[in-house]
Design an enzyme around this catalytic site. Structure first.
Site, mmCIF file in Angstrom:
data_model
loop_
_atom_site.group_PDB
_atom_site.id
_atom_site.type_symbol
_atom_site.label_atom_id
_atom_site.label_comp_id
_atom_site.label_asym_id
_atom_site.label_seq_id
_atom_site.Cartn_x
_atom_site.Cartn_y
_atom_site.Cartn_z
ATOM 1 N N TYR A 3 -12.623 10.410 3.411
ATOM 2 C CA TYR A 3 -12.049 9.609 2.327
ATOM 3 C C TYR A 3 -10.622 9.179 2.679
ATOM 4 C CZ TYR A 3 -9.871 8.658 -2.243
ATOM 5 O OH TYR A 3 -9.158 8.092 -3.274
ATOM 6 N N ASP A 14 -19.749 -6.806 -6.158
ATOM 7 C CA ASP A 14 -19.696 -5.679 -5.222
ATOM 8 C C ASP A 14 -18.812 -6.137 -4.067
ATOM 9 O OD1 ASP A 14 -20.207 -3.992 -3.019
ATOM 10 O OD2 ASP A 14 -22.165 -3.459 -3.844
ATOM 11 N N ILE A 15 -17.721 -5.408 -3.817
ATOM 12 C CA ILE A 15 -16.773 -5.932 -2.817
ATOM 13 C C ILE A 15 -17.309 -5.851 -1.384
ATOM 14 C CG2 ILE A 15 -14.660 -5.618 -4.201
ATOM 15 C CD1 ILE A 15 -13.956 -3.422 -2.047
ATOM 16 N N LYS A 54 -9.290 5.361 3.446
ATOM 17 C CA LYS A 54 -8.261 4.761 2.589
ATOM 18 C C LYS A 54 -7.051 4.338 3.425
ATOM 19 C CE LYS A 54 -8.225 4.461 -1.387
ATOM 20 N NZ LYS A 54 -8.718 3.372 -2.286
ATOM 21 N N LEU A 83 -8.703 3.202 -13.530
ATOM 22 C CA LEU A 83 -7.474 2.404 -13.443
ATOM 23 C C LEU A 83 -7.739 0.953 -13.827
ATOM 24 C CD1 LEU A 83 -4.498 2.048 -12.645
ATOM 25 C CD2 LEU A 83 -5.260 1.662 -10.286
ATOM 26 N N THR A 95 -4.068 6.347 -1.736
ATOM 27 C CA THR A 95 -4.109 7.725 -2.224
ATOM 28 C C THR A 95 -3.146 8.677 -1.515
ATOM 29 O OG1 THR A 95 -5.603 9.642 -2.344
ATOM 30 C CG2 THR A 95 -6.037 8.082 -0.616
ATOM 31 N N ASP A 96 -2.820 9.764 -2.193
ATOM 32 C CA ASP A 96 -2.040 10.863 -1.594
ATOM 33 C C ASP A 96 -2.841 11.576 -0.495
ATOM 34 O OD1 ASP A 96 -3.765 11.611 -3.703
ATOM 35 O OD2 ASP A 96 -2.794 13.555 -3.923
ATOM 36 N N GLY A 149 -13.549 0.757 -13.863
ATOM 37 C CA GLY A 149 -13.108 2.111 -13.481
ATOM 38 C C GLY A 149 -11.928 2.603 -14.313
#
Ligand code: NAP
Length: 283
Positions: free
Chosen positions: A124, A35-36, A128, A13, A100-101, A11
């Site tokens: 989402y 695959d997690i 998260k 990052l 994430t923000d 990905g």
């Protein structure tokens, strides 16, 4: 025994981390390799390599799709993270997990710090946030890192490239580029974030951190800077969020700032404009 293991290595990052971690001491695993959500394989793989530090750069990142693919989003962003945190704890490994923000509702009028209370608006953001809680609950050796507006040399496959790629693509068609000016973010260069993650992970200053390039702007201002730095002539038209109704609600203001990084011995990242300028020069 490898010191580092990167999940989601293909990905935006993850690929930047792979570039800077020492090759001989790092196991890199793309989604195809691990695959997690395959819990048995996660346990077997981590037990086999016994890394000291695991970077979890995976994510169900398609914010609008998550509103419909709710179970998949929960699996990748939350339940798989719970299991990963547990396995890491059993092996004594440090887990660096990216959040994430979008855990915030955007009602604050100044940048969010680690002390602000999350209140996600979307599936989402909710998944998260649960992922964060699971990491914090199951592995004391954790770094939960919230970041925002990520872009890098390798764009997100799931999103059809990085924001920069998508703006440049559109600008080159000659059509006006329409971008929202009522959502504020902290654009962050994945390479800057990756470098900080590596430094922070080597400390024992575990906890929750916000890491984003300094400053903030609207997505419209971000797009305008991209077009200008690329030397393109395209018009970047400001629009409001209600002109492009999307499935997921997004925070109107989700700039991030850290009140904790300095105590871990790390300076804030450079200003987003400086980082973007360097990134664009390298394209
Ligand atoms: N992009 C942003 O603006 C932003 C902002 C704040 C936080 N974040 C967070 O930052 C992290 C990295 O995001 P990114 O921008 O680098 O996104 P990205 O480029 O889409 O990277 C996510 C990686 O996770 C992989 N992945 C997805 N599901 C997986 C699974 N079940 N098992 C293993 N790997 C899986 C993806 O593989 P495929 O490409 O094959 O799907 C991809 O390589 C994510 O946790 C994201 O939530 C991103």
């Amino acid at each position: 025994m490898p010191r580092f293991l990167v999940l989601g290595a293909g990905g935006q990052l993850g690929s930047e981390l792979v570039e800077i971690l020492p090759e001989g001491e790092t196991i890199t695993l793309t989604r195809e390799q691990l695959d997690i959500t395959d819990f048995v394989k996660v346990q077997d793989t981590l037990t086999k390599y016994r890394p000291h530090i695991v970077f979890n750069c995976t994510g169900f990142v398609r914010v609008d799709d998550a509103e419909e693919k709710v179970e998949e989003a929960w699996m990748v962003n939350a339940f798989a993270v719970l299991f990963l945190a547990k396995v890491c704890a059993e092996l004594g490994a440090t887990l660096v997990h990216i959040s994430t923000d979008y855990v915030f509702d955007g009602r604050k009028k100044s940048p969010y710090t680690e002390l602000d209370i999350p209140n996600p608006l979307s599936v989402y953001g909710t998944t998260k946030l649960m992922g964060e809680f699971f990491v914090r609950a199951y592995n004391p050796r954790h770094f939960v890192i919230r970041t925002a507006g990520l872009y890098g040399r390798k764009g997100s496959r799931a999103k059809g490239g990085s924001f920069v790629d998508r703006i440049l693509q559109k600008a080159r068609t000659g059509e006006p580029v329409r971008v929202v000016n009522d959502q504020i973010t902290s654009p962050t260069y994945a390479r800057d974030l990756a470098a900080h993650l590596v430094k922070l992970a080597e400390t024992e200053k575990f906890g929750l951190y916000h890491i984003a390039n300094r400053g903030y702007c609207s997505w419209h201002e971000f797009a305008s800077a991209i077009v200008q730095l690329a030397g393109l002539n395209a018009t970047v038209e400001p629009i409001t969020s209600d002109q492009i109704p999307l499935k997921a609600k997004r925070p109107a203001f989700s700039a991030l700032v850290s009140v904790r990084l300095l105590s871990a011995g790390l300076p804030p990242l450079r200003h987003w404009r400086e980082a973007l300028t360097e990134f664009m020069q390298g394209l």
